[in-house]
Write a protein that holds these residues in place. Structure first.
Motif, PDB file in Angstrom:
ATOM      1  N   SER A  65       0.858  -1.192   0.000  1.00 27.79           N
ATOM      2  CA  SER A  65       0.000   0.000   0.000  1.00 27.79           C
ATOM      3  C   SER A  65       0.889   1.235   0.000  1.00 27.79           C
ATOM      4  CB  SER A  65      -0.935   0.031   1.222  1.00 27.79           C
ATOM      5  OG  SER A  65      -0.206   0.265   2.407  1.00 27.79           O
ATOM      6  N   GLY A  66       0.302   2.362  -0.353  1.00 30.09           N
ATOM      7  CA  GLY A  66       1.039   3.624  -0.291  1.00 30.09           C
ATOM      8  C   GLY A  66       1.441   3.942   1.137  1.00 30.09           C
ATOM      9  N   VAL A  67       0.547   3.628   2.064  1.00 32.94           N
ATOM     10  CA  VAL A  67       0.808   3.887   3.474  1.00 32.94           C
ATOM     11  C   VAL A  67       1.993   3.035   3.962  1.00 32.94           C
ATOM     12  CG1 VAL A  67      -0.174   3.303   5.720  1.00 32.94           C
ATOM     13  CG2 VAL A  67      -1.393   4.853   4.192  1.00 32.94           C
ATOM     14  N   SER A  89       1.276   6.552  -3.369  1.00 31.60           N
ATOM     15  CA  SER A  89       0.211   5.578  -3.352  1.00 31.60           C
ATOM     16  C   SER A  89       0.075   5.124  -4.796  1.00 31.60           C
ATOM     17  CB  SER A  89      -1.102   6.202  -2.868  1.00 31.60           C
ATOM     18  OG  SER A  89      -2.135   5.274  -3.109  1.00 31.60           O
ATOM     19  N   GLU A 127       4.280  17.006   1.074  1.00 32.23           N
ATOM     20  CA  GLU A 127       3.306  16.382   0.174  1.00 32.23           C
ATOM     21  C   GLU A 127       2.883  17.492  -0.757  1.00 32.23           C
ATOM     22  OE1 GLU A 127       0.049  14.076   1.937  1.00 32.23           O
ATOM     23  OE2 GLU A 127      -1.229  14.746   0.284  1.00 32.23           O
ATOM     24  N   ASP A 139       5.587  12.810  -0.426  1.00 34.66           N
ATOM     25  CA  ASP A 139       4.489  12.039  -0.999  1.00 34.66           C
ATOM     26  C   ASP A 139       4.195  12.666  -2.358  1.00 34.66           C
ATOM     27  OD1 ASP A 139       1.989  11.064  -1.759  1.00 34.66           O
ATOM     28  OD2 ASP A 139       1.225  10.972   0.296  1.00 34.66           O
ATOM     29  N   TRP A 183      -8.791   7.951  -5.886  1.00 31.82           N
ATOM     30  CA  TRP A 183      -8.731   8.674  -7.162  1.00 31.82           C
ATOM     31  C   TRP A 183      -7.645   8.033  -8.005  1.00 31.82           C
ATOM     32  CZ3 TRP A 183      -3.797  10.873  -7.343  1.00 31.82           C
ATOM     33  CH2 TRP A 183      -3.175  11.102  -6.091  1.00 31.82           C
ATOM     34  N   TYR A 210      -1.684  13.733   3.871  1.00 24.05           N
ATOM     35  CA  TYR A 210      -2.710  12.685   3.789  1.00 24.05           C
ATOM     36  C   TYR A 210      -3.088  12.230   5.208  1.00 24.05           C
ATOM     37  CZ  TYR A 210      -4.667   8.111   2.635  1.00 24.05           C
ATOM     38  OH  TYR A 210      -5.475   7.012   2.530  1.00 24.05           O
ATOM     39  N   THR A 244      -1.657   2.871  -5.791  1.00 21.99           N
ATOM     40  CA  THR A 244      -3.085   2.585  -5.953  1.00 21.99           C
ATOM     41  C   THR A 244      -3.726   3.583  -6.922  1.00 21.99           C
ATOM     42  OG1 THR A 244      -3.047   2.056  -3.603  1.00 21.99           O
ATOM     43  CG2 THR A 244      -5.217   2.267  -4.630  1.00 21.99           C
ATOM     44  N   LYS A 245      -3.174   4.808  -6.949  1.00 19.93           N
ATOM     45  CA  LYS A 245      -3.796   5.899  -7.692  1.00 19.93           C
ATOM     46  C   LYS A 245      -3.343   5.835  -9.156  1.00 19.93           C
ATOM     47  CE  LYS A 245      -5.297   6.748  -3.578  1.00 19.93           C
ATOM     48  NZ  LYS A 245      -4.606   7.524  -2.592  1.00 19.93           N
TER      49      LYS A 245
HETATM   50  C1  LIG Z   1      -4.300   7.271  -1.100  1.00 16.60           C
HETATM   51  C2  LIG Z   1      -3.173   8.094  -0.625  1.00 16.60           C
HETATM   52  C3  LIG Z   1      -2.197   7.571   0.225  1.00 16.60           C
HETATM   53  C4  LIG Z   1      -2.295   6.186   0.790  1.00 16.60           C
HETATM   54  O1  LIG Z   1      -2.122   5.228  -0.162  1.00 16.60           O
HETATM   55  P1  LIG Z   1      -2.743   3.750  -0.050  1.00 16.60           P
HETATM   56  O2  LIG Z   1      -2.311   3.124  -1.299  1.00 16.60           O
HETATM   57  O3  LIG Z   1      -4.222   3.905   0.097  1.00 16.60           O
HETATM   58  O4  LIG Z   1      -2.151   3.139   1.178  1.00 16.60           O
HETATM   59  C5  LIG Z   1      -1.121   8.381   0.560  1.00 16.60           C
HETATM   60  N1  LIG Z   1      -1.030   9.648   0.121  1.00 16.60           N
HETATM   61  C6  LIG Z   1      -1.955  10.191  -0.683  1.00 16.60           C
HETATM   62  C7  LIG Z   1      -1.797  11.584  -1.148  1.00 16.60           C
HETATM   63  C8  LIG Z   1      -3.054   9.440  -1.074  1.00 16.60           C
HETATM   64  O5  LIG Z   1      -3.999   9.989  -1.853  1.00 16.60           O
END
Ligand SMILES: *Cc1c(COP(=O)(O)O)cnc(C)c1O
Length: 394
Positions: free
Chosen positions: A81-83, A201, A150, A179, A334, A107, A203-204
Motif C-alpha cells: 500500500s502507499g501507506v 500511493s 506532500e 508524498d 482517485w 494525507y 493505488t492511484k
Molecule cells: C491514497 C493516498 C495515500 C495512501 O495510499 P494507499 O495506497 O491507500 O495506502 C497516501 N497519500 C496520498 C496523497 C493518497 O492519496
C-alpha cells in the motif's frame, strides 16, 4: 531514459521466462537451491536474489527497475500500500527523541502516523504552512531529522517549493521525504530537485484502474538497501506477486492515461470555473490559484484532481448534487479510469459540520478517462436538478 522504453521493456528479461511478452506471476512464497553454495549467495544478497518472497520476488523485481527509472532514482521498493511505503520511509529515518517538521495537511493516515503512532515512541512533529519554505527553517530544532512534504496535497493542493525546502534540509543535515502521489512520476521528479526519498500511493495513477492497493518508494542505493534490511523486512508490508503484475499492467498505459487526463481536466475546470454556482476553484493550473507560478515551475502538467467550493446553503444541497450525478461515482480514492466526486461534508456527521479544517462545501473531483463532454453534461444536469436554475453556460 526513454519513457516508453521504461514502461514497455525495462527490467523485462524475457529470455529467462520462455520469451513470454507479459512477465509471469511468480506465485510462490519460496525458492529452492541446487546446492548450499548458491543458497548462501542468495542469502547474502536477499534484496536482489529470490530466496523468500517477503524479500525478493522476480515479478516484483521488474517493477523495482521501472519505478526507480521513472523517479530518476537509483533503486526502489514496492509495497502492499502507499501507506506501507510512506511509513517504512518515515520510520527508517527516526529514533526515539527525534523531531519531524511536516506540512500541516498531509494525507490523513500520514498525519495519524505522526500524531498517534510515532508520538508513542517519543517522536514529536511540528506542523507548518509549507507554502512558505522559511517555515521549515524556522521550525528546525537540534533534534530535527526529517522534513516531510506532500506537494500538492490531494484536497486543496497546497504546494511546497521542493528545491528550496531540500536546500534548507541539506544545509542542516536533515532528510527529506515527499508524498508524490498527486503528480505521478511523469509530472514531478522530486529526486532531481534534491529530495532524498519519494513515495507514492501506487493505488492511484501508477496502477490506474482501481483494482489494486499498492505503494512504491524510490531513493538512493544506500537508503533503499538500509530500508530493505530494516523496515521492509521487519514490518513486511509487501505487495503480492499477483498485485505486482496488475501494477505492471497499469504502468503500460501510464503515459497515455496521464496525457488524456491532463487535457480533459482543463475542459471540466474551465466549465466549472465560469459557472454561477462555483464559489471557488482549487486547481494548481488555474491562473487564479495562489501558487500558480510554482505549479508551472514544478509540475510538468496537471493531473485529474481538483476541488470546488460550491455555493450551497447547507449540506443537504451538496448531498443532493452528488447523488444526482450519473457518471461521477461517489467514492474516496482517485487516479483510476473512472471519474469520482468526494464531498468533504461526508466526513462529518455532526451538526456543526461547518467548522471543519477544510471548507465544508468543498467537493473533490477526480477526472477519469471518460469524454470530458459527457462529464460536463453530467454536472449540468445534476446542478439544474438540485438548484433548479437553468444552466446557460457552454
Ligand atoms: C491514497 C493516498 C495515500 C495512501 O495510499 P494507499 O495506497 O491507500 O495506502 C497516501 N497519500 C496520498 C496523497 C493518497 O492519496
Amino acid at each position: 531514459m526513454d519513457l516508453s522504453y521504461i514502461l514497455n521493456h525495462l527490467g523485462e528479461n524475457r529470455e529467462s521466462y520462455m520469451q513470454a511478452v507479459s512477465p509471469p506471476i511468480f506465485q510462490t512464497s519460496n525458492f529452492t537451491f541446487k546446492d548450499v553454495e548458491t543458497m548462501r549467495a542468495s542469502i547474502a544478497d536477499e534484496l536482489n536474489t529470490p530466496f523468500y518472497t517477503r524479500g525478493c520476488n522476480p515479478t516484483v523485481a521488474i517493477l523495482r527497475k521501472k519505478i526507480a527509472a521513472l523517479e530518476s532514482a537509483e533503486d526502489s521498493l514496492i509495497f502492499g500500500s502507499g501507506v506501507a511505503a510512506g511509513s517504512a520511509a518515515i520510520i527508517s529515518q527516526l529514533k526515539a527523541g527525534d523531531h519531524i517538521v511536516s506540512v500541516s495537511k498531509p494525507y490523513s493516515w500520514t498525519k495519524k502516523l505522526f500524531s498517534l503512532f510515532l508520538d508513542r515512541f517519543n517522536i514529536e512533529t511540528t506542523y507548518i504552512d509549507g507554502t512558505n519554505s522559511a517555515n521549515y527553517k524556522n521550525a528546525i530544532k537540534p533534534n530535527t531529522k526529517l522534513f516531510f512534504m506532500e506537494s500538492p496535497n490531494s484536497m486543496t493542493f497546497e504546494m511546497q517549493d521542493i528545491e528550496e525546502v531540500c536546500k534548507i534540509a541539506k544545509a542542516n543535515g536533515i532528510c527529506t521525504i515527499i508524498d508524490n502521489s498527486y503528480a505521478s512520476p511523469l509530472n514531478q521528479k522530486p529526486i532531481e530537485m534534491g529530495c532524498d526519498l519519494v513515495f507514492h500511493s501506487a493505488t492511484k495513477y501508477l496502477a490506474g484502474h482501481s483494482d489494486v492497493v499498492c505503494g512504491v518508494l524510490a531513493g538512493s542505493n544506500e537508503k533503499i538497501k538500509e530500508i530493505f534490511a530494516s523496515e521492509y523486512m521487519t514490518l513486511g508490508g509487501i505487495i503480492s506477486p499477483n498485485d505486482a503484475w496488475l501494477l505492471m499492467r497499469g504502468l503500460r498505459t501510464l503515459e497515455l492515461r496521464m496525457n488524456h487526463i491532463s487535457k480533459s481536466v482543463f475542459e471540466v475546470t474551465d466549465f466549472l470555473k465560469s459557472h454561477e454556482l462555483t464559489e471557488k476553484l482549487y486547481f494548481p493550473f488555474d491562473p487564479d490559484f495562489a501558487q500558480y507560478e510554482l505549479a508551472k515551475k514544478q509540475l510538468a502538467k496537471p493531473t485529474g484532481l481538483f476541488s470546488i467550493a460550491i455555493k450551497a446553503d447547507n449540506r443537504g444541497e451538496i448531498d443532493d448534487f452528488c447523488n444526482a450525478l450519473n457518471y461521477f461515482l461517489l467514492a474516496c480514492s482517485w487516479g483510476g479510469h473512472e471519474s469520482l466526486v468526494f464531498p468533504v461534508c461526508a466526513l462529518d456527521s455532526s451538526a456543526n459540520y461547518k467548522n471543519n479544517e477544510m471548507p465544508w462545501n468543498l467537493i473533490r473531483f477526480n477526472i477519469g478517462l471518460e469524454d470530458p463532454k459527457l462529464l460536463i453534461e453530467d454536472i449540468k444536469q445534476a446542478y439544474s436538478k438540485v438548484f433548479m436554475k437553468s444552466v446557460t453556460h457552454i
